[in-house]
Design an enzyme around this catalytic site. Structure first.
Site, PDB file in Angstrom:
ATOM      1  CG  ASP A 280      -2.141  -0.819   1.092  1.00  0.00           C
ATOM      2  OD1 ASP A 280      -2.742  -0.782   0.015  1.00  0.00           O
ATOM      3  OD2 ASP A 280      -2.498  -1.514   2.063  1.00  0.00           O
TER       4      ASP A 280
ATOM      5  NE  ARG B 291       0.498  -0.515   4.564  1.00  0.00           N
ATOM      6  CZ  ARG B 291      -0.580  -0.374   5.321  1.00  0.00           C
ATOM      7  NH1 ARG B 291      -0.481   0.249   6.484  1.00  0.00           N
ATOM      8  NH2 ARG B 291      -1.741  -0.848   4.935  1.00  0.00           N
TER       9      ARG B 291
ATOM     10  CG  HIS C 199     -10.495  -2.888   7.301  1.00  0.00           C
ATOM     11  ND1 HIS C 199     -10.792  -1.769   6.555  1.00  0.00           N
ATOM     12  CD2 HIS C 199      -9.271  -3.307   6.903  1.00  0.00           C
ATOM     13  CE1 HIS C 199      -9.777  -1.503   5.749  1.00  0.00           C
ATOM     14  NE2 HIS C 199      -8.847  -2.410   5.931  1.00  0.00           N
TER      15      HIS C 199
ATOM     16  NE  ARG D 155      -7.547   4.412   2.389  1.00  0.00           N
ATOM     17  CZ  ARG D 155      -8.020   3.177   2.481  1.00  0.00           C
ATOM     18  NH1 ARG D 155      -8.989   2.887   3.370  1.00  0.00           N
ATOM     19  NH2 ARG D 155      -7.548   2.217   1.701  1.00  0.00           N
TER      20      ARG D 155
ATOM     21  CE  LYS E 183      -5.872   1.208  -1.966  1.00  0.00           C
ATOM     22  NZ  LYS E 183      -4.924   0.592  -1.022  1.00  0.00           N
ATOM     23  CG  HIS E 184     -11.055  -0.227  -2.029  1.00  0.00           C
ATOM     24  ND1 HIS E 184     -10.862   1.081  -1.672  1.00  0.00           N
ATOM     25  CD2 HIS E 184     -10.109  -0.941  -1.382  1.00  0.00           C
ATOM     26  CE1 HIS E 184      -9.845   1.157  -0.809  1.00  0.00           C
ATOM     27  NE2 HIS E 184      -9.372  -0.053  -0.613  1.00  0.00           N
TER      28      HIS E 184
ATOM     29  CG  ASP F 138      -9.455  -4.684   0.456  1.00  0.00           C
ATOM     30  OD1 ASP F 138      -8.307  -4.710   0.937  1.00  0.00           O
ATOM     31  OD2 ASP F 138     -10.241  -3.738   0.641  1.00  0.00           O
TER      32      ASP F 138
END
Length: 990
Positions: free
Chosen positions: A158, A166, A269, A226, A256-257, A343
């Site tokens: 990501d 990250r 999530h 985002r 995405k998504h 995902d």
């Protein structure tokens, strides 16, 4: 300085001139987001975009090298179909799986490392999904794991806001929504390109970005900033540019998504979101960015764990497992034949309803190729193998996905070279160029929604006491500390408090008490968008903040969540900063004080308050600290100043000093050199305060005269006799204020007086009665005496002493907090920053420290028209910028442009001087040989100077104590001044 804003160039070029000078240009965005054109603001600082300095030749070389990296250039050393035919079923199934890895140091016997080895060697996994780590930790682990793999691993990660999402130590960008707020799609391209460059250097083959979701639901707990926008066309335009940037570095970008996660109010999530819209709605909003990207050559898509009951025949299926979504819409309707990535399969929207194997089987049937983060790879592998044997899924279906992956591994050259070049990391990651690009995007993203009563830019003269409340939903106790610290760099009186889960009743009581004393309250909102968390402020925080700001001007600065303004609609100022990372805070604080332009516009609507494209414009009208390249200067070239100053110190020209360079409104260079004395005990810091000596003439006396002339309280042609009776007759009767300013009054250049006269009254009386040494106006002889009398005239006309007048009219409102006469009266916090100026063995028989070096100024109680003022490089930068801004600074006018022009241009017959100000003249000018002929400024006997070049929007400030230990020292100070000036101008990137 001309106040017109420069038009940003349309083309972007990449510059690496000698030692890395770069920067960046922009274009207007889509019609849906274009702002109404704005006339140049009065007193605005003229700046080029960082990337405007990028050279075409380097772009061509970059394009050529990039082209060489493209897939069709890679040697055809591997036949994918032959390789696939040789693989066992287990090996092929394993290639579908991507497991989690952390890029931190791991010993060989570390359990997580050993597990990764087992997954690679026993399960034959296709690749890794790296989560948090460090540059070298991830790179080294990648190499070790690649060496363990028979078929090269495909590395994914990501990187929505850069590799820093990250990897610690990489370049961090503002979130996508902040990029869209700039209205410049090219910024998305460069964000993608830098991300791709750093990903490639780290050995990452596939970036899971950009987010193409349309964030049209303010309650969305997982997408929010985002997303680029709530407008599908804006998402399309910026998303395509980001993808182009990433893939220009031969790294695979993943949108995405699919088919859209923007209009949800729950987190996939944690559960399975449901979108009940029909296809017509989906087609007109959510699918628009994906369709645009696919038509633009998109190679990879990530599916969403969301169900669409109005479209799918099975309302319980998430899109990841739904053939009607991935096969019917993505493949058939949108004609996408690229790589489809799931995902995370461990997310509760999947894992709470499907076994590990069933989830993968269903995803394969729906059209997914790569399976990310299965909660149990071993079980899933076994279930899939059984499903093939029982005919539930064909081996051919598995082959199709594995073939896609192997082709990408081949195209990126992994069969030839699968390891990271460790030696190249420092040349490609978090480079100066990359940081400058990220910083510019950060500055341009700032979006001002509201500015009641023109509170911004904040001025200490209007709001002497500022209270900051950092609001957090955490309990670390450190939230907002960087924000507060940087605010104190721009305002002298800032108190701070933290409102979070740890805040006690006693602390809240103290906040209320402090708020009553404050003139302005700044709320720093650090409410982040987190999975499973309400995105707005808590009710108890809301009620407390309302009480806190009652009847007080307030500024809301929202770091990370734009929708928080809905909770605090009554705040007078609302500024969106999009992210709470250090770079964004660094960009935001100067803007609050006029140090950065604010030009962003909302890429979303905020229900009940603001529509999409809303945003107020504020120009930059104050200085800020920034990198030299932002102002078109070369950092490496400026280091020549270091050598000049250090050599001067070694040659005993002065024991130490500070050089400050202001260019295009930025303090682009400021360094302290040497020590306070030759004993070398106390190093000089950048904030050192020096005795300005004759810089007092322009920084105090001339400035005061300019102001009083504008107020019609003094006329340049006023006879001095109007104010001083001793000049009313004989040879002095025709002397005017103008003559004093031009140093052609006939008064002698210098008289000591203090060898016999020890009181202010006696000295002033002696000067008033000083006979002329030549006929007024017939010659130029630099004289302190006229300026001493000008100081007396200013006091008579204004009704205030010179120091009081300039403090009230200039220094205090400008924020020049280190500029004073008689600094000892301020106390230790000032005097401990002041180097001594001389060991006086004649008049005071002591070391002169924190009191006027000039004897006459000292015996005039430290306040005189010719000397006695103390200041720092930063304060003088502010003063110089005010002059470059044609009298405008931080939203307030101090002098009229015509006044500055009149006083700084040549006015004398027998010299090149202006009124009060010196001007560059002759081949041996201390302003150097490269500054323009319009350059003006002044020198100080103690070794101080500033030169202002209005053609280049440039000020060069040098502060030293060259008179220490004795005034006979430092005779070559003129050469140093000229060399420094030439070094600065030579650093400008033409």
């Amino acid at each position: 300085m001309t106040t017109h804003l420069k038009v940003l160039a349309n083309n972007i070029f990449l510059l690496i001139v000698s030692s890395a000078v770069f920067l960046f240009s922009t274009q207007s965005c889509s019609a849906s987001q274009k702002a109404t054109s704005t006339s140049p603001a009065v007193g605005s600082i003229q700046q080029e975009s960082v990337l405007n300095n990028i050279a075409k030749k380097d772009l061509k070389s970059t394009d050529a090298s990039t082209a060489a990296d493209q897939p069709n250039q890679i040697a055809d050393s591997v036949n994918v179909d032959s390789l696939l035919a040789e693989m066992s079923l287990k090996e092929k199934i394993g290639q579908l799986f991507f497991v989690r890895a952390y890029g931190n140091y791991k010993s060989d016997d570390n359990e997580s490392y050993q597990k990764l080895l087992r997954q690679i060697q026993n399960y034959h996994i296709g690749g890794l999904v790296f989560f948090n780590g460090t540059v070298y930790g991830q790179a080294i682990l990648t190499n070790k794991l690649q060496r363990a793999a028979t078929i090269p691993l495909w590395i994914s990660q990501d990187m929505e806001y850069g590799a820093a999402m990250r990897v610690e130590g990489t370049t961090r960008f503002v979130p996508a929504m902040g990029v869209a707020a700039t209205q410049k799609p090219e910024y998305a391209y460069w964000m993608g390109k830098v991300t791709g460059q750093e990903a490639k250097a780290l050995g990452v083959n596939q970036v899971f970005a950009p987010v193409l979701d349309v964030n049209n639901n303010p309650l969305n707990p997982v997408i929010n900033v985002r997303s680029f926008s709530g407008d599908p066309d804006i998402v399309s335009e910026f998303g395509n540019k980001f993808i182009e940037g990433v893939e220009s570095e031969n790294v695979l970008s993943t949108a995405k998504h699919f088919p859209g996660h923007g209009d949800t109010d729950m987190d996939s999530h944690l559960s399975l979101p449901v979108i009940k819209y029909d296809f017509a709605r989906l087609d007109s909003v959510e699918l628009v960015p994906f369709r645009s990207a696919i038509n633009n050559g998109l190679n990879s898509v990530m599916s969403a764990h969301i169900s669409f009951p109005a479209i799918s025949p099975d309302s319980s299926l998430p899109a990841t497992m739904d053939p009607s979504i991935l096969d019917g819409i993505l493949a058939d309707s949108l004609n996408f034949d690229g790589l489809v990535v799931s995902d995370g399969l461990e997310m509760r929207g999947i894992s709470s309803h499907y076994s590990p194997g069933r989830a993968v089987i269903q995803a394969l049937k729906a059209g997914v190729d790569l399976m990310l983060l299965s909660p149990d790879e071993l079980t899933a592998l076994h279930e899939i193998e059984q499903a093939v044997h029982t005919g539930k899924i064909s081996e051919e279906r598995i082959d199709n996905s594995v073939r896609k992956l192997l082709k990408w591994k081949k195209q990126q050259g992994l069969f030839e070279n699968k390891e990271v070049d460790i030696e190249s990391l420092s040349a490609n990651i978090s480079t100066r160029k990359n940081r400058l690009i990220a910083d510019e995007i950060s500055r341009k993203s700032l979006t001002l929604l509201k500015n009641n009563n023109d509170i911004l830019p904040i001025r200490a003269s209007e709001y002497p006491k500022v209270m900051v409340v950092s609001v957090s939903d955490g309990k670390s106790g450190y939230t907002g500390s960087s924000f507060v610290s940087q605010l104190r760099d721009y305002h002298p009186d800032v108190s701070s408090h933290l409102l979070d889960q740890r805040t006690s009743k006693e602390e809240k009581k103290k906040m209320i008490q402090d708020a009553r004393k404050a003139d302005l309250i700044i709320i720093g909102s650090f409410i982040y968008v987190k999975s499973g968390q309400k995105v707005q402020l808590k009710n108890e925080q809301l009620s407390f903040l309302k009480e806190l700001t009652q009847n007080k001007p307030s500024v809301l600065t929202a770091f990370g969540n734009p929708y928080v303004v809905q909770d605090l609609p009554y705040t007078d100022v609302q500024l969106l900063a999009w992210s709470a990372n250090g770079g964004q805070v660094k960009s935001t604080v100067p803007a609050l004080f006029g140090g950065s332009e604010i030009s962003g516009r909302l890429p979303i609507s905020i229900p009940g308050l603001y529509s999409i494209n809303h945003g107020l414009y504020l120009p930059q009208t104050a200085v800020r600290y920034d990198e030299p390249e932002v102002s078109g200067l070369s950092s490496d070239s400026l280091h020549n100043i270091d050598q000049i100053m250090n050599e001067a110190i070694f040659d005993s020209t002065f024991p130490g000093g500070v050089v400050t360079v202001v260019k295009d409104g930025n303090i682009a260079y400021q360094e302290g050199f040497g020590y306070e004395t030759y004993e070398k005990l106390n190093p000089i810091k950048e904030n050192a305060v020096y005795d300005l000596a004759s810089l007092t003439k322009v920084t105090a006396t001339t400035a005061a005269v300019m102001k009083l002339v504008e107020e019609d309280k003094i006329g340049l042609d006023d006879k001095i006799g109007k104010y001083i009776p001793e000049f009313s007759e004989d040879e002095k009767q025709n002397i005017t204020v103008e003559n004093f300013l031009l140093h052609n009054s006939g008064l002698p250049p210098f008289r000591v007086y203090v060898d016999s006269l020890k009181s202010e009254e006696e000295i002033i009386e002696a000067i008033k009665n000083e006979p002329l040494t030549y006929e007024t106006g017939t010659d130029y002889r630099y004289s302190d005496l006229g300026f001493i009398l000008l100081g007396e005239i200013i006091e008579e006309v204004s009704g205030k002493s010179l120091d009081q007048y300039v403090r009230e009219k200039f220094y205090y409102p400008l924020g020049m907090s280190s500029t004073f006469f008689n600094p000892k009266q301020i106390g230790y916090r000032m005097t401990n920053r002041i180097p001594p100026t001389e060991i006086d063995t004649v008049y005071r028989d002591t070391t002169i420290h924190a009191e006027a070096h000039d004897e006459r100024a000292y015996f005039l109680n430290g306040v005189a028209g010719h000397a006695g003022l103390f200041s720092s490089g930063k304060d003088l930068a502010i003063f110089c910028q005010m002059l470059l801004n044609e009298g405008w600074y931080a939203g307030q006018r101090y002098l009229e442009p015509s006044t500055i022009q009149k006083f700084t241009k040549r006015q004398a017959t027998h010299s090149n001087r202006g009124y009060g100000f010196d001007r560059k003249s002759g081949k041996n000018s201390t302003a150097g040989s490269l500054t323009s002929e319009k350059t003006f400024g002044h020198l100080g006997f103690t070794g101080t100077s500033y030169w202002i070049d209005p053609e280049r929007d440039l000020a060069i400030i040098i502060l030293t104590n060259r008179t220490y230990p004795y005034r006979s020292y430092g005779e070559n100070i003129s050469d140093i001044r000229a060399k420094v000036a030439d070094a600065v101008v030579s650093s400008i990137i033409e």
